[in-house]
Design an enzyme around this catalytic site. Sequence first.
Site, PDB file in Angstrom:
ATOM      1  CG  ASP A   1      -2.081   0.942   1.082  1.00 17.71           C
ATOM      2  OD1 ASP A   1      -2.121   1.670   0.080  1.00 17.71           O
ATOM      3  OD2 ASP A   1      -2.949   0.947   1.964  1.00 17.71           O
TER       4      ASP A   1
ATOM      5  CB  SER B   1      -5.635   3.785  -0.115  1.00 18.19           C
ATOM      6  OG  SER B   1      -4.279   4.101   0.053  1.00 18.19           O
TER       7      SER B   1
ATOM      8  CB  THR C   1      -5.737  -0.886   1.057  1.00 16.04           C
ATOM      9  OG1 THR C   1      -5.205   0.365   0.623  1.00 16.04           O
ATOM     10  CG2 THR C   1      -5.322  -1.963   0.074  1.00 16.04           C
TER      11      THR C   1
END
Length: 254
Positions: free
Chosen positions: A60, A100, A153
């Site tokens: 991420d 994200s 995420t």
Amino acid sequence: MKTHTPKLIFFLALSLVTACKDNTSITPIDKSSKSVSPIQISHTFSTGAQPKNVIFVIGDGTGINQISALEFYKEHHVYYDDFPIVGLSKVSSTSLITDSAAAGTAMACGEKTFNKAIGVDAQGNDLPNLIELNEQLGGANGLIATSSITHATPACFYAHHNDRNDHEIIASFLPKSSVDFFAGPGLKYFNNREDQVNLIDTLKANGFTIETTNLKAYPEAQKVGYLLADKDMPKMLHGRGSFLIDATQMAIEH
């Protein structure tokens, strides 16, 4: 535990893995499509065997700059270099810069959407995600994060909401989701909520065994959840230790 289809295990952390190098084919597709990828990739294992598990690793916030910096640092070998396929994709439907949430939705659901969107399309409609689809096939699903389990995420793999910042709303999707095993932080969004609802009790009512102190194994439990910090796991420099390795092994064996 369901075992007749591959188990999906998702890592939401900076991780490096090597990729398979058997028979992989790449087919271009229509770039005007809402699909997030300009190519379709199919893979055939040389032995003819099907994979036991599918492990999806997401670094991420990791981009070309971070990977390049790692390569230049003492000429360090980066495992990304071993991947047979590398691609770039713009996955926000509204912005040149993807957040994200839009990126997570693209990876989890295969469709572009607006920034902040969690598992919904550009019109706000729910999108099926990989975990839900795998459950329909009889598969089991694991989710591991070093960020809060309600972070944009990981949330895209079980929740459907139009704002990534609504952590308490996102948390409310987890008890009835298709997730069988999860590990990460975010405890406060379950047991110290503004609405006074105790989602730990809700998780237990939906079949989860919940642990909030350590990665204690519960081999007899059908569904297990670990919420080991209020918001985020410590950084590696601050004592996170082998959490990712240990949680991953537990997810595979669960």
